[in-house]
Motif scaffolding. Structure first.
Motif, mmCIF file in Angstrom:
data_model
loop_
_atom_site.group_PDB
_atom_site.id
_atom_site.type_symbol
_atom_site.label_atom_id
_atom_site.label_comp_id
_atom_site.label_asym_id
_atom_site.label_seq_id
_atom_site.Cartn_x
_atom_site.Cartn_y
_atom_site.Cartn_z
ATOM 1 N N SER A 16 19.767 76.503 88.721
ATOM 2 C CA SER A 16 20.208 76.159 88.871
ATOM 3 C C SER A 16 20.817 77.347 89.971
ATOM 4 O O SER A 16 21.051 78.021 89.954
ATOM 5 C CB SER A 16 21.141 75.779 87.608
ATOM 6 N N GLY A 17 21.440 76.983 91.264
ATOM 7 C CA GLY A 17 22.341 76.969 91.613
ATOM 8 C C GLY A 17 23.818 76.681 92.347
ATOM 9 O O GLY A 17 23.987 75.338 91.586
ATOM 10 N N ALA A 18 24.489 77.766 93.318
ATOM 11 C CA ALA A 18 25.836 77.203 93.626
ATOM 12 C C ALA A 18 25.866 75.816 93.772
ATOM 13 O O ALA A 18 26.787 75.179 93.647
ATOM 14 C CB ALA A 18 27.064 78.230 94.435
ATOM 15 N N PHE A 97 18.410 80.508 79.215
ATOM 16 C CA PHE A 97 18.118 80.686 80.623
ATOM 17 C C PHE A 97 18.780 82.410 81.149
ATOM 18 O O PHE A 97 19.012 83.333 79.614
ATOM 19 C CB PHE A 97 18.966 80.069 81.553
ATOM 20 N N PRO A 99 19.834 85.130 84.343
ATOM 21 C CA PRO A 99 20.601 84.638 85.576
ATOM 22 C C PRO A 99 19.030 85.434 86.043
ATOM 23 O O PRO A 99 18.764 86.722 86.122
ATOM 24 C CB PRO A 99 21.401 85.738 85.180
ATOM 25 N N PRO A 106 23.599 84.215 93.632
ATOM 26 C CA PRO A 106 23.023 84.193 92.320
ATOM 27 C C PRO A 106 22.323 82.949 91.469
ATOM 28 O O PRO A 106 22.859 82.131 92.823
ATOM 29 C CB PRO A 106 23.693 84.433 91.130
ATOM 30 N N VAL A 107 21.742 82.885 90.740
ATOM 31 C CA VAL A 107 21.435 81.558 90.103
ATOM 32 C C VAL A 107 20.603 82.000 88.592
ATOM 33 O O VAL A 107 21.032 82.864 88.456
ATOM 34 C CB VAL A 107 19.694 80.889 90.941
ATOM 35 N N ASN A 108 20.835 80.491 88.051
ATOM 36 C CA ASN A 108 20.724 80.686 86.778
ATOM 37 C C ASN A 108 18.592 79.702 86.677
ATOM 38 O O ASN A 108 18.912 78.711 87.055
ATOM 39 C CB ASN A 108 21.086 80.287 85.967
ATOM 40 N N ARG A 110 16.171 78.591 83.444
ATOM 41 C CA ARG A 110 15.481 78.354 82.444
ATOM 42 C C ARG A 110 14.009 78.065 82.630
ATOM 43 O O ARG A 110 13.553 77.246 82.886
ATOM 44 C CB ARG A 110 15.938 76.582 82.736
ATOM 45 N N PRO B 191 20.072 74.745 83.684
ATOM 46 C CA PRO B 191 20.345 75.781 83.251
ATOM 47 C C PRO B 191 22.201 75.220 84.508
ATOM 48 O O PRO B 191 21.994 74.267 84.782
ATOM 49 C CB PRO B 191 20.494 77.069 83.180
ATOM 50 N N PRO B 192 23.265 76.156 83.083
ATOM 51 C CA PRO B 192 24.842 75.556 83.532
ATOM 52 C C PRO B 192 24.507 76.744 85.273
ATOM 53 O O PRO B 192 23.433 77.467 85.587
ATOM 54 C CB PRO B 192 25.163 76.432 82.943
ATOM 55 N N ARG B 193 25.326 75.866 86.456
ATOM 56 C CA ARG B 193 25.435 76.095 87.373
ATOM 57 C C ARG B 193 25.831 78.288 86.868
ATOM 58 O O ARG B 193 26.566 78.542 86.365
ATOM 59 C CB ARG B 193 26.536 76.325 88.722
ATOM 60 N N PRO B 194 25.293 79.348 88.381
ATOM 61 C CA PRO B 194 26.137 80.646 88.404
ATOM 62 C C PRO B 194 27.483 80.227 88.157
ATOM 63 O O PRO B 194 27.745 79.807 88.647
ATOM 64 C CB PRO B 194 25.930 81.195 89.092
ATOM 65 N N THR B 197 29.411 79.154 83.320
ATOM 66 C CA THR B 197 29.553 79.957 82.038
ATOM 67 C C THR B 197 28.905 80.838 81.933
ATOM 68 O O THR B 197 27.707 81.143 83.205
ATOM 69 C CB THR B 197 28.329 78.897 80.845
ATOM 70 N N ALA B 198 29.136 81.693 81.200
ATOM 71 C CA ALA B 198 29.021 83.718 81.089
ATOM 72 C C ALA B 198 27.110 83.641 80.639
ATOM 73 O O ALA B 198 27.343 82.526 79.394
ATOM 74 C CB ALA B 198 29.184 84.624 79.889
ATOM 75 N N PRO B 199 26.306 83.954 81.449
ATOM 76 C CA PRO B 199 24.983 84.064 81.069
ATOM 77 C C PRO B 199 24.787 84.836 79.695
ATOM 78 O O PRO B 199 25.352 85.471 79.147
ATOM 79 C CB PRO B 199 24.301 84.860 82.817
#
Lengths: 117, 210
Positions: A16-18, A97, A99, A106-108, A110, B191-194, B197-199
């Motif tokens: 997931s990105g912005a 997940f 970061p 940044p991306v998250n 999983r 997952p949630p976007r940056p 939520t706090a990672p």
């Protein structure tokens, strides 16, 4: 080629990105990591397992086709881009997940192991 | 003036001529009536047919609206029910009772008015009754007929699944597809976007293996 590792296997990453969502497939095998995602980005590099066996030190060349809009929001110029990504990736983890910082934001991620080789 | 005393022999001839003239006129009138009659009858028949067809068409529209609302009386927001509701004022334009009942039911559907479920159902029943009366069905339809409804559980489940899918699609389109909590859900693998939520804190061993 390196030594076989318990991290060897097929993986899928939901990213997931912005500015959007992405998905990539990876193979970790004997120190080599290769992958690609749905927008044509390729990952080619090496990895070394951490001492506790739960993380991988990854060094991969990332190539992005020209004209692609990355999920971070960055638009790649027509000639394409490539950059080296060196990170420690948690492979075996209870966290849902993790970061990841990239040159374009940044991306998250999983990361899910699909199966062994 | 003609002098019949001087020429009495001409009187019969004159009477005869006059009678002949009247006969001609009568014949002409008869011919005209014979020509005119069928076309008038045809015109009258055409008018009657057109009126009858217009009435029949109106009744068919009313029956469609009524039968649609009867079929969908458990789901006010079904697409066909919405079409039927929006036709009431036009189709039942001559029936004040129906339009009045519709106005009251429409008011009950307004979330700002906060009508109770019972009140809404009652107004719906009044609307359907008014329509049945206008269609001259009210003698055959009773309250129990309007209350009795067959809606199997499988259809309700199907409707609920479609609602959940539609909500999920709306979330994706509006950019809210990733779960905001730090947990995975069955609705999204991402997952949630940056920044959403706090990672989570992921302990990472930075020491490589030999």
């Amino acid at each position: 080629m390196g030594k076989p590792s318990h991290l060897d296997g097929f993986y899928v990453a939901y990213i997931s990105g912005a500015a959007g969502l992405g998905m990539a497939m990876f193979i970790f095998r004997e120190g080599i990591v290769v992958g690609s995602d749905i927008s044509g980005v390729s990952y080619d590099g090496t990895f070394v397992a951490s001492e506790d066996g739960k993380s991988a030190h990854v060094s991969a060349l990332v190539k992005v086709p020209g004209g692609t809009t990355l999920i971070q929001g960055h638009v790649v110029p027509p000639e394409g881009e490539s950059f080296r990504l060196e990170r420690i990736i948690p492979i075996i983890s209870d966290a849902p997940f993790f970061p990841l910082d990239t040159p374009h934001g940044p991306v998250n991620v999983r990361l899910t192991r699909l199966r062994d080789l | 003036m003609f002098d019949f005393e001087k020429h009495p022999e001409l009187l019969p001839a004159l009477i005869s001529a006059f009678a002949a003239l009247l006969s001609v006129m009568a014949t002409a009138l008869a011919a005209w009536a014979t020509w005119r009659g069928p076309s008038s009858a045809a015109r009258l028949a055409e008018e009657l047919r057109r009126d009858s067809e217009a009435k029949e068409q109106k009744r068919r529209m009313k029956l469609w609206v009524f039968s649609t609302l009867m079929q969908e009386r458990h789901l006010y927001n079904a697409p066909e029910a919405v079409k039927a509701f929006n036709l009431i004022d036009v189709v039942f334009i001559e029936s004040f009772a129906v339009r009045e009942a519709w106005a009251k039911f429409h008011e009950a559907l307004d979330p700002n008015k906060k009508a109770t479920e019972l009140e809404t159902r009652n107004r719906q029943r009044e609307l359907l009754s008014a329509m049945a009366k206008d269609l001259e069905l009210s003698g055959q339809l009773g309250v129990a007929d309007l209350e009795r409804l067959y809606y199997p559980t499988s259809m309700e489940e199907e409707r609920l699944a479609q609602t959940l899918y539609r909500q999920s699609l709306l979330r994706q389109v509006s950019g809210q597809s990733a779960p905001s909590a730090n947990t995975a859900t069955t609705m999204s693998a991402w997952p949630p976007r940056p920044g959403e939520t706090a990672p989570p804190q992921v302990p990472i061993n930075t020491t490589k293996t030999g």
